[in-house]
Design a protein around this motif. Structure first.
Motif, mmCIF file in Angstrom:
data_model
loop_
_atom_site.group_PDB
_atom_site.id
_atom_site.type_symbol
_atom_site.label_atom_id
_atom_site.label_comp_id
_atom_site.label_asym_id
_atom_site.label_seq_id
_atom_site.Cartn_x
_atom_site.Cartn_y
_atom_site.Cartn_z
ATOM 1 N N HIS A 81 109.051 -86.018 -18.601
ATOM 2 C CA HIS A 81 110.123 -85.787 -17.625
ATOM 3 C C HIS A 81 111.097 -86.962 -17.729
ATOM 4 O O HIS A 81 110.669 -88.102 -17.857
ATOM 5 N N PHE A 82 112.386 -86.677 -17.697
ATOM 6 C CA PHE A 82 113.413 -87.714 -17.890
ATOM 7 C C PHE A 82 113.135 -88.455 -19.198
ATOM 8 O O PHE A 82 113.118 -89.669 -19.272
ATOM 9 N N THR A 83 112.917 -87.692 -20.245
ATOM 10 C CA THR A 83 112.437 -88.203 -21.516
ATOM 11 C C THR A 83 113.467 -89.106 -22.194
ATOM 12 O O THR A 83 114.632 -88.735 -22.340
ATOM 13 N N LYS A 84 113.004 -90.275 -22.615
ATOM 14 C CA LYS A 84 113.865 -91.231 -23.316
ATOM 15 C C LYS A 84 114.443 -90.586 -24.570
ATOM 16 O O LYS A 84 113.736 -89.888 -25.300
ATOM 17 N N HIS A 85 115.714 -90.811 -24.802
ATOM 18 C CA HIS A 85 116.465 -90.272 -25.940
ATOM 19 C C HIS A 85 116.657 -88.757 -25.860
ATOM 20 O O HIS A 85 117.118 -88.146 -26.816
ATOM 21 N N ARG A 86 116.275 -88.147 -24.745
ATOM 22 C CA ARG A 86 116.480 -86.704 -24.590
ATOM 23 C C ARG A 86 117.193 -86.393 -23.279
ATOM 24 O O ARG A 86 118.085 -85.568 -23.252
ATOM 25 N N PHE A 87 116.783 -87.038 -22.181
ATOM 26 C CA PHE A 87 117.436 -86.812 -20.897
ATOM 27 C C PHE A 87 118.682 -87.685 -20.839
ATOM 28 O O PHE A 87 118.613 -88.906 -20.977
ATOM 29 N N LEU A 88 119.829 -87.052 -20.649
ATOM 30 C CA LEU A 88 121.094 -87.782 -20.574
ATOM 31 C C LEU A 88 121.637 -87.683 -19.152
ATOM 32 O O LEU A 88 121.943 -86.583 -18.686
ATOM 33 N N PRO A 89 121.747 -88.824 -18.454
ATOM 34 C CA PRO A 89 122.310 -88.793 -17.102
ATOM 35 C C PRO A 89 123.722 -88.207 -17.119
ATOM 36 O O PRO A 89 124.499 -88.439 -18.065
ATOM 37 N N LEU A 90 124.050 -87.456 -16.091
ATOM 38 C CA LEU A 90 125.354 -86.794 -16.037
ATOM 39 C C LEU A 90 126.491 -87.802 -16.107
ATOM 40 O O LEU A 90 127.493 -87.549 -16.781
#
Length: 92
Positions: free
Chosen positions: A73-82
Motif C-alpha cells: 500500500h502506498f508502494t514506493k516507486h509506484r504510488f505517486l502523490p497527487l
C-alpha cells in the motif's frame, strides 16, 4: 481533481451523520483538517488496468498500516502523490 474527490467524500461520507458517528464518535474532526490530511494519489502502472485516484480520509485503520509495512500500500516507486503528479504536469 482533488476538489471533485473532496466533494464526493463529503457527499458520500462526511454528510452522513451515522457514518461520521461510527467513524469519528462524538468528536468529529474539523473538515478542513480532514481534507488536509487526506492521502491522495495514483498508482503507476495503474491497478486493474485503469488509472484511478485514491482518496483516503483519516483515520487509516491498522490494515492500511500492515499493507504499507508489507510494501503493498502506498508502494514506493509506484504510488505517486497527487501534488507531485500535478506539479509534474504543470512543468511540462
Amino acid at each position: 481533481l482533488e476538489a471533485a474527490a473532496w466533494r464526493a467524500a463529503q457527499a458520500q461520507f462526511l454528510d452522513d451523520a451515522a457514518w461520521c458517528a461510527r467513524t469519528y464518535g462524538s468528536d468529529a474532526p474539523d473538515r478542513a483538517r480532514l481534507r488536509a490530511a487526506a492521502v491522495t494519489g495514483l498508482n503507476v502502472p495503474p491497478s486493474q488496468f485503469q488509472l484511478h485516484l485514491q482518496f483516503l480520509l483519516p483515520p487509516l485503520v491498522p490494515a492500511h498500516l500492515q499493507l504499507y509495512r508489507q510494501g503493498r500500500h502506498f508502494t514506493k516507486h509506484r504510488f505517486l502523490p497527487l501534488d507531485y503528479v500535478l506539479a509534474a504536469l504543470d512543468a511540462l
